[in-house]
Design a protein around this motif. Sequence first.
Motif, PDB file in Angstrom:
ATOM      1  N   LYS A   1      41.192  41.684  56.664  1.00  0.00           N
ATOM      2  CA  LYS A   1      41.610  40.557  55.823  1.00  0.00           C
ATOM      3  C   LYS A   1      40.706  40.485  54.598  1.00  0.00           C
ATOM      4  CE  LYS A   1      43.235  37.652  59.607  1.00  0.00           C
ATOM      5  NZ  LYS A   1      43.154  36.306  60.200  1.00  0.00           N
ATOM      6  N   ILE A   2      41.339  40.463  53.436  1.00  0.00           N
ATOM      7  CA  ILE A   2      40.602  40.379  52.179  1.00  0.00           C
ATOM      8  C   ILE A   2      40.975  39.074  51.483  1.00  0.00           C
ATOM      9  CG2 ILE A   2      40.270  41.395  49.883  1.00  0.00           C
ATOM     10  CD1 ILE A   2      40.908  44.132  51.145  1.00  0.00           C
TER      11      ILE A   2
ATOM     12  N   ALA B   1      44.649  46.537  55.176  1.00  0.00           N
ATOM     13  CA  ALA B   1      44.245  45.125  55.225  1.00  0.00           C
ATOM     14  C   ALA B   1      45.267  44.241  54.521  1.00  0.00           C
ATOM     15  CB  ALA B   1      42.872  44.958  54.566  1.00  0.00           C
ATOM     16  N   ALA B   2      45.299  42.982  54.920  1.00  0.00           N
ATOM     17  CA  ALA B   2      46.138  41.974  54.275  1.00  0.00           C
ATOM     18  C   ALA B   2      45.287  41.201  53.269  1.00  0.00           C
ATOM     19  CB  ALA B   2      46.710  41.017  55.314  1.00  0.00           C
ATOM     20  N   ILE B   3      45.959  40.596  52.283  1.00  0.00           N
ATOM     21  CA  ILE B   3      45.250  39.876  51.227  1.00  0.00           C
ATOM     22  C   ILE B   3      45.669  38.409  51.232  1.00  0.00           C
ATOM     23  CG2 ILE B   3      44.899  39.653  48.728  1.00  0.00           C
ATOM     24  CD1 ILE B   3      45.578  42.632  48.477  1.00  0.00           C
ATOM     25  N   THR B   4      44.681  37.538  51.082  1.00  0.00           N
ATOM     26  CA  THR B   4      44.915  36.132  50.775  1.00  0.00           C
ATOM     27  C   THR B   4      44.425  35.943  49.344  1.00  0.00           C
ATOM     28  OG1 THR B   4      44.651  35.373  53.047  1.00  0.00           O
ATOM     29  CG2 THR B   4      44.291  33.732  51.313  1.00  0.00           C
ATOM     30  N   ILE B   5      45.249  35.306  48.519  1.00  0.00           N
ATOM     31  CA  ILE B   5      44.900  35.090  47.115  1.00  0.00           C
ATOM     32  C   ILE B   5      44.484  33.632  46.942  1.00  0.00           C
ATOM     33  CG2 ILE B   5      45.748  35.111  44.738  1.00  0.00           C
ATOM     34  CD1 ILE B   5      47.816  37.211  45.675  1.00  0.00           C
ATOM     35  N   LEU B   6      43.387  33.417  46.209  1.00  0.00           N
ATOM     36  CA  LEU B   6      42.893  32.065  45.971  1.00  0.00           C
ATOM     37  C   LEU B   6      42.619  31.845  44.493  1.00  0.00           C
ATOM     38  CD1 LEU B   6      41.689  29.287  46.854  1.00  0.00           C
ATOM     39  CD2 LEU B   6      39.499  30.488  47.137  1.00  0.00           C
TER      40      LEU B   6
ATOM     41  N   VAL C   1      53.659  26.077  40.071  1.00  0.00           N
ATOM     42  CA  VAL C   1      53.754  26.965  38.907  1.00  0.00           C
ATOM     43  C   VAL C   1      52.753  28.106  39.042  1.00  0.00           C
ATOM     44  CG1 VAL C   1      53.329  27.114  36.411  1.00  0.00           C
ATOM     45  CG2 VAL C   1      54.677  25.228  37.336  1.00  0.00           C
ATOM     46  N   ILE C   2      51.519  27.783  39.415  1.00  0.00           N
ATOM     47  CA  ILE C   2      50.490  28.816  39.586  1.00  0.00           C
ATOM     48  C   ILE C   2      50.848  29.729  40.748  1.00  0.00           C
ATOM     49  CG2 ILE C   2      48.062  29.239  40.154  1.00  0.00           C
ATOM     50  CD1 ILE C   2      47.423  26.614  38.633  1.00  0.00           C
ATOM     51  N   GLN C   3      51.318  29.163  41.855  1.00  0.00           N
ATOM     52  CA  GLN C   3      51.702  29.984  43.009  1.00  0.00           C
ATOM     53  C   GLN C   3      52.836  30.936  42.643  1.00  0.00           C
ATOM     54  OE1 GLN C   3      52.312  26.737  45.812  1.00  0.00           O
ATOM     55  NE2 GLN C   3      50.601  27.493  47.052  1.00  0.00           N
ATOM     56  N   ASP C   4      53.814  30.451  41.900  1.00  0.00           N
ATOM     57  CA  ASP C   4      54.919  31.319  41.476  1.00  0.00           C
ATOM     58  C   ASP C   4      54.418  32.449  40.583  1.00  0.00           C
ATOM     59  OD1 ASP C   4      56.768  29.872  42.904  1.00  0.00           O
ATOM     60  OD2 ASP C   4      57.478  28.715  41.183  1.00  0.00           O
ATOM     61  N   ALA C   5      53.511  32.128  39.670  1.00  0.00           N
ATOM     62  CA  ALA C   5      52.946  33.164  38.793  1.00  0.00           C
ATOM     63  C   ALA C   5      52.191  34.209  39.604  1.00  0.00           C
ATOM     64  CB  ALA C   5      52.021  32.524  37.755  1.00  0.00           C
TER      65      ALA C   5
ATOM     66  N   ASP D   1      49.012  37.508  52.899  1.00  0.00           N
ATOM     67  CA  ASP D   1      49.037  36.470  53.939  1.00  0.00           C
ATOM     68  C   ASP D   1      49.328  35.089  53.361  1.00  0.00           C
ATOM     69  OD1 ASP D   1      48.596  38.112  56.112  1.00  0.00           O
ATOM     70  OD2 ASP D   1      46.435  37.749  56.186  1.00  0.00           O
ATOM     71  N   ALA D   2      48.713  34.774  52.229  1.00  0.00           N
ATOM     72  CA  ALA D   2      48.886  33.448  51.640  1.00  0.00           C
ATOM     73  C   ALA D   2      48.469  33.465  50.181  1.00  0.00           C
ATOM     74  CB  ALA D   2      48.054  32.417  52.405  1.00  0.00           C
ATOM     75  N   ILE D   3      49.019  32.518  49.441  1.00  0.00           N
ATOM     76  CA  ILE D   3      48.599  32.276  48.064  1.00  0.00           C
ATOM     77  C   ILE D   3      48.158  30.827  48.013  1.00  0.00           C
ATOM     78  CG2 ILE D   3      49.296  32.153  45.653  1.00  0.00           C
ATOM     79  CD1 ILE D   3      51.372  34.346  46.261  1.00  0.00           C
ATOM     80  N   GLU D   4      46.858  30.626  47.875  1.00  0.00           N
ATOM     81  CA  GLU D   4      46.282  29.283  47.902  1.00  0.00           C
ATOM     82  C   GLU D   4      45.865  28.868  46.491  1.00  0.00           C
ATOM     83  OE1 GLU D   4      45.929  27.344  50.608  1.00  0.00           O
ATOM     84  OE2 GLU D   4      46.689  28.853  52.001  1.00  0.00           O
TER      85      GLU D   4
END
Length: 175
Positions: free
Chosen positions: A7-8, A34-39, A88-92, A113-116
């Motif tokens: 997990k990254i 690995a899977a990615i979570t974006i923050l 809006v940010i999540q869509d981008a 995995d997720a976009i936070e």
Amino acid sequence: MAHKIEKILFTTDLSKSSVKVFEQTVVLAASLGAAITILHVIDDGSGSSGSQSRMVHLVDRDVYEKIRRESQDMVKNLLIGKQRTIPVIQDALKRLCEKTTDKLGEDHEVTIDAIEVTYGNVADAIIELSEATQCDLVVMGYNKKGSLFKALLGSPEKSVMKQSKKPILLIPLET
């Protein structure tokens, strides 16, 4: 014993140069499986107490308090529009993911995995999410050329490096 990276946590400031950092993160994740979570953290200006105390020494206390109040007002205004801003940010970021995997090809497809998107102190939010998601690696871009202001006050990257129990990969941003 070497720890497998599954997990990254990729942190982004949404700058143009962070796209290259994301591309490198996708390549790394694909090679590791690995899977990615974006923050993305919308900075509330709270900073660390150490940064605040150093700033007080740089400017008059009244000036500092004025800056702090203006920062809090800006965050309140952002929070009022929170319901519009975050999607809006999540869509981008979703479009960035799709564009990046299309650009890099099938060999570099990874699971997101997720976009936070959150509000708060950048370093604290990164540390909290890295612990909550039990990520194995935090990937951050950083500016090689920092301002004197940033050097005196510190940066989110520096704060994360001091506080994190997770390995951190810093990738220089193209400026």
